[in-house]
Design an enzyme around this catalytic site. Structure first.
Site, PDB file in Angstrom:
ATOM      1  N   GLU A   7       0.893  -0.905   0.071  1.00  0.00           N
ATOM      2  CA  GLU A   7       0.097   0.131  -0.190  1.00  0.00           C
ATOM      3  C   GLU A   7       0.850   1.510  -0.279  1.00  0.00           C
ATOM      4  O   GLU A   7       0.300   2.195  -0.348  1.00  0.00           O
ATOM      5  CB  GLU A   7      -1.321   0.200   1.460  1.00  0.00           C
ATOM      6  CG  GLU A   7      -2.269  -0.897   0.651  1.00  0.00           C
ATOM      7  CD  GLU A   7      -2.873  -1.014   1.843  1.00  0.00           C
ATOM      8  OE1 GLU A   7      -3.528  -0.710   2.102  1.00  0.00           O
ATOM      9  OE2 GLU A   7      -2.386  -2.278   2.859  1.00  0.00           O
ATOM     10  N   ASP A  80      -2.903  -5.016   3.183  1.00  0.00           N
ATOM     11  CA  ASP A  80      -2.520  -4.699   4.790  1.00  0.00           C
ATOM     12  C   ASP A  80      -3.862  -6.040   5.224  1.00  0.00           C
ATOM     13  O   ASP A  80      -4.624  -6.553   4.314  1.00  0.00           O
ATOM     14  CB  ASP A  80      -3.514  -3.644   5.281  1.00  0.00           C
ATOM     15  CG  ASP A  80      -2.559  -2.755   5.528  1.00  0.00           C
ATOM     16  OD1 ASP A  80      -1.250  -2.406   5.464  1.00  0.00           O
ATOM     17  OD2 ASP A  80      -2.603  -1.584   5.929  1.00  0.00           O
ATOM     18  N   ASP A  82      -6.418  -6.702   6.403  1.00  0.00           N
ATOM     19  CA  ASP A  82      -7.816  -6.632   7.761  1.00  0.00           C
ATOM     20  C   ASP A  82      -8.687  -6.264   5.893  1.00  0.00           C
ATOM     21  O   ASP A  82      -8.915  -6.679   5.197  1.00  0.00           O
ATOM     22  CB  ASP A  82      -7.517  -5.472   8.634  1.00  0.00           C
ATOM     23  CG  ASP A  82      -7.987  -4.241   7.962  1.00  0.00           C
ATOM     24  OD1 ASP A  82      -6.854  -3.957   6.424  1.00  0.00           O
ATOM     25  OD2 ASP A  82      -7.494  -3.029   7.411  1.00  0.00           O
ATOM     26  N   GLU A  84      -9.896  -3.825   4.704  1.00  0.00           N
ATOM     27  CA  GLU A  84      -9.258  -2.769   4.318  1.00  0.00           C
ATOM     28  C   GLU A  84      -8.579  -3.709   2.853  1.00  0.00           C
ATOM     29  O   GLU A  84      -8.697  -2.725   2.438  1.00  0.00           O
ATOM     30  CB  GLU A  84      -9.442  -1.693   4.918  1.00  0.00           C
ATOM     31  CG  GLU A  84     -10.426  -0.770   5.767  1.00  0.00           C
ATOM     32  CD  GLU A  84     -11.145  -0.412   4.816  1.00  0.00           C
ATOM     33  OE1 GLU A  84     -10.748   0.349   3.617  1.00  0.00           O
ATOM     34  OE2 GLU A  84     -12.890  -0.298   4.812  1.00  0.00           O
ATOM     35  N   TYR A 296       0.874  -5.599  12.944  1.00  0.00           N
ATOM     36  CA  TYR A 296      -0.326  -4.666  12.590  1.00  0.00           C
ATOM     37  C   TYR A 296      -1.413  -4.142  13.326  1.00  0.00           C
ATOM     38  O   TYR A 296      -1.621  -4.651  14.212  1.00  0.00           O
ATOM     39  CB  TYR A 296      -1.154  -5.728  11.130  1.00  0.00           C
ATOM     40  CG  TYR A 296      -1.774  -5.012  10.669  1.00  0.00           C
ATOM     41  CD1 TYR A 296      -1.746  -3.786   9.920  1.00  0.00           C
ATOM     42  CD2 TYR A 296      -3.899  -4.657  10.612  1.00  0.00           C
ATOM     43  CE1 TYR A 296      -2.674  -3.060   9.010  1.00  0.00           C
ATOM     44  CE2 TYR A 296      -4.223  -4.026   9.490  1.00  0.00           C
ATOM     45  CZ  TYR A 296      -3.928  -3.034   9.207  1.00  0.00           C
ATOM     46  OH  TYR A 296      -4.549  -2.713   8.562  1.00  0.00           O
ATOM     47  N   ARG A 298      -5.029  -2.467  13.173  1.00  0.00           N
ATOM     48  CA  ARG A 298      -6.432  -2.604  13.502  1.00  0.00           C
ATOM     49  C   ARG A 298      -5.915  -4.218  13.434  1.00  0.00           C
ATOM     50  O   ARG A 298      -6.471  -4.570  12.947  1.00  0.00           O
ATOM     51  CB  ARG A 298      -6.370  -1.653  12.158  1.00  0.00           C
ATOM     52  CG  ARG A 298      -6.656  -0.818  11.475  1.00  0.00           C
ATOM     53  CD  ARG A 298      -6.964  -0.033  10.694  1.00  0.00           C
ATOM     54  NE  ARG A 298      -6.410   1.215  10.378  1.00  0.00           N
ATOM     55  CZ  ARG A 298      -5.570   2.209   9.842  1.00  0.00           C
ATOM     56  NH1 ARG A 298      -4.761   0.792   8.782  1.00  0.00           N
ATOM     57  NH2 ARG A 298      -5.350   3.022   9.510  1.00  0.00           N
ATOM     58  N   HIS A 343      -6.679 -10.589  14.607  1.00  0.00           N
ATOM     59  CA  HIS A 343      -5.353 -10.302  13.993  1.00  0.00           C
ATOM     60  C   HIS A 343      -4.468 -10.761  15.611  1.00  0.00           C
ATOM     61  O   HIS A 343      -5.297 -10.409  16.609  1.00  0.00           O
ATOM     62  CB  HIS A 343      -5.033  -9.248  13.265  1.00  0.00           C
ATOM     63  CG  HIS A 343      -5.412  -9.036  12.199  1.00  0.00           C
ATOM     64  ND1 HIS A 343      -5.505 -10.152  11.286  1.00  0.00           N
ATOM     65  CD2 HIS A 343      -6.698  -8.022  11.236  1.00  0.00           C
ATOM     66  CE1 HIS A 343      -6.774  -9.214  10.182  1.00  0.00           C
ATOM     67  NE2 HIS A 343      -6.892  -8.638  10.097  1.00  0.00           N
TER      68      HIS A 343
END
Length: 861
Positions: A7, A80, A82, A84, A296, A298, A343
Site C-alpha cells: 500500500e 494490509d 484486514d 480494507e 499490524y 488495526r 488478528h
C-alpha cells in the site's frame, strides 16, 4: 520475476529489501477505486449495482503496476491483512483485469503478513492464497450502506435542517452518545452529603485516618448525613466517646496485568497517558508498523503468537529476573466473533528492543512504542501481590464505629513495568499504608473533621472513553474508530475542549432531528445488530445483498416520510423534544416559551444560514428578541440593550446602534434594509461593559480593522484588529488572508494606538519565536524543476525534520534517509505520495511555448 503490490512506498522499499532482485515491489498508495461522490453510484433498483471509478491520483499507480506486468507475468497482492486491505487487493485485480493487464496465464495470488519483518514476509510468501471474497463482500456491504446513508440522508438534513452538513451510518450514533451525555450533565441535580473523618493515634504515637461508618448503632449510608447540622452531631458523638480497636483483619490480594493492546485499548491508553487523539495515535502506529517495529495496528485480537509469548518471557527474565516470569504463559482469548478483525494483538516485533534501542527520533512514535512494549511485557509478567488491612474502631456502647483501610505491596510484579491509566480520577483510601495496630488497644483522637460533598454529574467523554463506549455498544470496528471520532469534530458537530468532547449546537439539532425522524437508524441496538450482520458476511454466514435489501426497504420509507415534513414542522418537533432543556419550567403556571420581551410572542428554535441555532420570538420582525440556543441564563452580559437595539448617536448621516445578538453584543452602523442587508458591525469586546458603550467607542470599533501601514521591509500591509482571542496585529495583504503572521497586543487600547515601530518589533518577535515560520523558508538544496509538472523542487529543514517542497506540497523525508541522499526521482515519489494522501488533484502542467526559430544568418557580401 513477480510483481508484488503493497500500500505505501515506505513499505515497498522495506519489503523489496527482504525479497531481493527477483521481485518488483510497487505501491498502490492506498485505495485505487471508490464510488464517485454523486447520486447513483449505488443503485438499489438494480440489485445494488455499484459504479466504481479509479481515482485521478491512482491512475498513474495502476498504470505503473500494469506496465510492470508486461515484463513480469505474475502478480502477488500483499496489501494490509484486514478487510480494507482485502478490498484494495480486490479493487487492484479488478482494475488491472479491466485494463487487460492481467492475462489468462497470469498467476494472481494474495499474501498477508502481520508484521513487516524479514521472517514474517518470507513466511507469508510461502503461503499464498486467493483474495477472500467473503471479506470483500463485507467491505462492499459496508461501503454501500455508508454511501446510501450519506447520499440519501444528508440531502434531507440540508433541506429540512439548514446548516447541517452530513449524517453517517455510525457517526450519527456516535454523536448521539455525546449529546445524550451532555443532556445528562445539564439535567443533573447535585445532591449534598457529608462524611466525617477522624485523625487517630496508636498508643505508640503513630497517626492514622479513619472514616465514620456507624452512627447511633446503625451503618451509615452515603446520604445519611445530608447537611452540616447532622455532620456536627456526628462529630459530637465521636468526640464524646472513647474509641478502641475492635478488629484488625489482613487479607492477601493480587492484581493481574491487562491484556496486550488491540486497536481500541491502544487509542484509549494513548489518550489517557499522552492526551493523543485517536487519529494521532493511529498515524504514529502506522509509521511504527511500516518501519517493522510493531505488528499490524488495526485489530480486535488480544492473543499473541506462541513464539512472541516465549520471546516476551525471555525478555522479562533477562531484564527483571526469574521471579517476574509466571510458571506458565498467560493466555488471552479474542473477543471478536470472526477471524476478520481478530488478528494478533499489537505488540513489538522484537521483545528485547526497548524504545531507547530504536532508530526513531519522532517523539510521538517513541512514546507509543514504549507504551506498546511495556504493556506487552507486563501482560506476560507475574501478578502483583498485596496485603490489604481493614481496622474497625468503635465505642464501648456500639453507637459509633469508624474504619481505617490500607494496603502494603508485597511484590510489585508487572507493576514494575506498567500500570493501566484511568479515564477519570478515582480516590482510593486503600492505597494508604497503616501503622502497626493491635486489636483491643485504645486510640487517641487528635482531630474529628466533617467534610461536605456533592454528587457529581457523569463526566464528558474523552476520545478514549468514547471509543470504549462504542466498543461496549458494539458500534464501529478497529479500522473506523479514529475516523468516526475525527469526522464528528471536523463537521463542527462536536468541540474538543481540554481533551473532553462537547456537542455544538449543530450536533444537538442533528441528533434531535435524527432521533425523531430516523430513530431506528440512531438506535444503539440497531447499529450493533447491523455490525453483527456485516461480521456474519465476512464469516461467510450471510449474503451481503440480503443485508443491503433488508436495510434499504425501511430506510427509503423513512427518507420519503421526512421529505414530506416542512422546516416549520421539523423545528416544532425539535422544540418539543428539547423543551425540557431549552425551555425549562422555572415558575409554576408561567409558560416557559412565552417571550419575555413582547409578552405575547412564542419562543422557538430558529436556524441560521451559518448552521448555528438560536432562540427567537414568533413575532419577528416586530419583536427582535433572541438568545443563544440552550437553557435560559446563557446569554452574554448585554443588560441595558433592548432587543430592538440602543441608538448611541449619529455619524455621517447613519444611526449608530448597540445591539444584542445571539452571539453577543455588537455595534452597528445604519439599519438593515433591502439596499443594505449587511450593515457594518463589530463585536463589543468583553473589556467594555455593553450597557456603558458610547458613540465614540462605537465609532472606534467600527473603524476596525485599522491599517497601520505597509511594512518598511517588503511593503506588505500591517493591520490592528480585535479577534475572538483578543487584540492583535496582522502582517498580511488583508485581514481575510489565512496566512501571514498574527501577534497579540497587550491591551485593547493598543489596537487604536499602536504604531509601525512597535508593530514591526512584535512581528519580528513572533517570527523568531516560531523558528522563522511565517517568513519564506530558504531551501537547503535545490533539486531543479519538477520533471512532470514543472516548478522548482527543493529540500528544506523544518521544525519537525527535513522535507521536500514543490509548490504547496510538503513531503516529509523518511527518518532513515539523509538530506544529501535525496534525488529528484525520490523527491517526485514522496511528493506524489503526499498528494495522494491529501486527496488534492495536481494541476495540469503549463504548456511550454514553441521554440522560436532562429533567423537564418545573413549572407556576407
Amino acid at each position: 520475476m513477480a510483481v508484488v503490490v503493497v500500500e505505501s512506498p515506505a513499505k515497498a522499499k522495506t519489503i523489496n529489501g527482504y525479497l531481493g532482485k527477483d521481485f518488483t515491489v510497487l505501491a498502490s498508495y492506498g485505495h485505487v477505486r471508490d464510488l464517485p461522490p454523486k447520486d447513483g453510484s449505488v443503485d438499489p433498483e438494480n440489485d445494488f449495482d455499484m459504479l466504481w471509478e479509479v481515482a485521478a491520483d491512482s491512475k498513474k499507480h495502476v498504470k505503473a503496476i500494469a506496465d510492470a506486468l508486461k515484463d513480469d507475468n505474475e502478480l502477488i497482492l500483499a496489501t494490509d491483512p484486514d478487510r480494507e486491505g482485502e478490498a484494495i487487493s480486490w479493487h487492484l485485480e479488478e482494475a488491472l483485469r479491466k485494463r487487460k493487464a492481467i492475462k489468462k496465464d497470469t498467476p494472481v495470488s494474495r499474501v498477508v503478513f502481520n508484521a513487516i519483518t524479514k521472517s514474517a514476509v518470507t513466511e507469508a510468501m510461502k503461503n499464498p492464497r486467493q483474495v477472500d471474497q467473503e471479506l470483500v463482500d463485507a467491505y462492499l456491504a459496508r461501503r454501500a450502506l455508508d454511501y446510501l446513508v450519506g447520499f440519501k440522508l444528508s440531502p434531507v438534513l440540508w433541506r429540512r435542517l439548514p446548516g447541517a452538513k452530513s449524517a453517517g451510518r455510525v457517526q450519527s450514533v456516535c454523536l448521539r452518545i455525546i449529546v445524550e451525555r451532555e443532556m445528562e450533565i445539564e439535567a443533573f441535580n447535585a445532591r449534598e452529603y457529608w462524611s466525617v473523618k477522624a485523625m487517630l493515634a496508636t498508643p505508640r504515637g503513630h497517626d492514622f485516618e479513619a472514616k465514620l461508618t456507624v452512627l447511633g448503632g446503625k451503618k451509615l449510608d452515603k446520604f445519611d448525613l445530608s447537611n452540616a447540622t447532622e455532620a456536627e452531631l456526628a462529630v459530637a458523638a465521636i468526640n464524646s466517646r472513647d474509641l478502641t480497636v475492635t478488629s484488625v483483619e489482613a487479607k492477601p490480594a493480587s492484581r493481574n496485568p491487562s491484556p496486550p493492546f488491540m486497536t481500541s485499548t491502544l487509542q484509549q491508553e494513548a489518550s489517557r497517558k499522552f492526551g493523543f487523539g485517536a487519529r494521532q495515535t493511529m498515524a504514529s502506529a502506522q509509521r511504527l508498523y511500516e518501519a517493522g517495529y510493531i505488528t499490524y495496528m488495526r485489530t480486535d485480537g488480544i492473543d499473541m503468537a506462541p513464539e512472541a509469548v516465549h520471546a516476551a518471557r525471555d525478555a522479562i527474565k533477562d531484564r527483571y529476573g526469574d521471579k517476574y516470569v509466571p510458571s506458565s504463559p498467560r493466555m488471552y482469548k479474542n473477543k471478536a466473533k470472526n477471524a476478520q478483525e481478530a488478528h494478533e494483538c499489537i505488540r513489538p516485533t522484537d521483545m528485547s528492543r526497548a524504545a531507547d534501542d530504536l532508530k526513531v527520533t519522532d517523539a510521538d512514535q517513541r512514546k507509543l512504542y514504549d507504551l506498546i512494549w511495556k504493556r506487552t511485557l507486563a501482560s506476560q509478567m507475574e501478578g502483583a501481590r498485596l496485603e490489604r488491612t481493614t481496622v474497625e474502631i468503635g465505642s464501648a456502647d456500639g453507637q459509633v464505629g469508624l474504619r481505617a483501610s490500607g494496603q502494603v505491596m508485597l511484590f510489585d510484579g508487572f507493576l514494575r513495568v506498567y500500570e493501566e491509566g484511568r479515564d477519570d480520577a478515582v480516590v482510593d483510601d486503600d492505597d494508604k499504608r497503616l501503622p502497626q495496630i493491635t486489636q483491643g488497644e485504645a486510640t487517641r483522637k487528635s482531630s474529628v473533621t466533617p467534610e461536605q460533598h456533592f454528587t457529581q454529574p457523569p463526566p464528558r467523554y474523552t476520545e478514549a472513553s468514547l471509543v470504549k463506549r462504542m466498543e461496549e455498544l458494539g458500534i464501529g470496528r478497529p479500522s473506523t474508530y479514529a475516523s468516526i471520532v475525527t469526522t464528528i469534530q471536523d463537521r463542527g458537530y462536536v468541540l474538543k475542549d481540554k481533551n473532553r468532547l462537547l456537542p455544538e449546537d449543530k450536533g444537538r439539532l442533528v441528533t434531535a432531528f435524527l432521533s425523531n425522524f430516523f430513530s431506528r437508524y440512531v438506535e444503539y441496538e440497531f447499529t450493533a445488530k447491523l455490525e453483527n450482520q456485516l461480521d456474519d458476511v465476512s464469516a461467510g454466514d450471510r449474503e451481503y445483498k440480503d443485508v443491503l435489501e433488508g436495510f434499504w426497504q425501511d430506510f427509503k420509507v423513512a427518507i420519503d416520510d421526512a421529505m414530506d415534513k416542512s422546516i416549520t414542522e421539523v423545528l416544532e418537533k425539535i422544540n418539543e423534544v428539547l423543551e425540557p432543556h431549552i425551555f425549562p419550567q422555572e415558575e409554576p403556571g408561567v409558560d416557559p416559551r412565552q417571550c419575555t420581551n413582547c409578552g405575547n410572542g412564542r419562543l422557538s428554535v430558529r436556524t441560521a444560514r451559518s448552521g448555528g441555532a438560536f432562540i427567537g420570538c414568533s413575532n419577528y420582525p416586530e419583536c427582535r428578541y433572541t438568545r443563544p440556543f440552550g437553557p435560559p441564563g446563557m446569554e452574554p452580559d448585554a443588560a441595558g440593550i433592548p432587543p430592538e437595539g440602543k441608538v448611541l448617536g449619529e455619524d455621517a448621516g447613519d444611526k449608530i446602534y448597540a445591539m444584542k445578538g445571539r452571539f453577543g453584543p455588537y455595534v452597528q452602523r445604519g439599519e438593515v434594509s433591502d439596499d443594505n442587508k449587511k450593515p457594518p458591525r463589530q463585536s463589543i469586546p468583553k473589556e467594555w461593559p455593553p450597557h456603558e458603550i458610547d458613540l465614540e467607542q462605537a465609532l472606534k470599533l467600527l473603524s476596525l480593522p485599522r491599517l497601520i501601514g505597509p511594512h518598511p521591509e517588503d511593503g506588505v500591509n500591517v493591520w490592528a484588529n480585535i479577534g475572538r482571542y483578543g487584540p492583535y496585529i496582522k502582517y498580511a495583504e488583508s485581514t481575510s488572508d489565512r496566512g501571514g503572521v498574527n501577534a497579540n497586543l497587550e491591551s485593547l487600547d493598543e489596537v487604536f494606538t499602536v504604531g509601525m515601530n512597535r508593530a514591526v518589533q512584535l512581528i519580528a518577535e513572533k517570527v523568531a519565536s516560531r523558528g522563522g515560520r511565517g517568513k519564506a523558508a530558504k531551501p537547503v538544496k535545490e533539486l531543479g524543476e519538477h520533471p512532470e509538472a514543472g516548478g522548482p523542487v527543493g529540500i528544506y529543514d523544518g521544525k519537525y525534520g527535513p522535507y521536500v517542497k514543490w509548490e504547496k506540497v510538503n513531503a516529509t523525508i523518511p527518518k532513515d534517509v539523509a538530506m544529501d541522499q535525496v534525488t529528484m526521482e525520490m523527491a517526485v515519489e514522496l511528493i506524489a505520495e503526499r498528494e495522494a494522501k491529501s486527496g488534492k488533484k495536481r494541476k495540469a502542467p503549463a504548456k511550454k511555448p514553441a521554440a522560436k526559430k532562429k533567423p537564418a544568418p545573413k549572407k556576407k557580401g
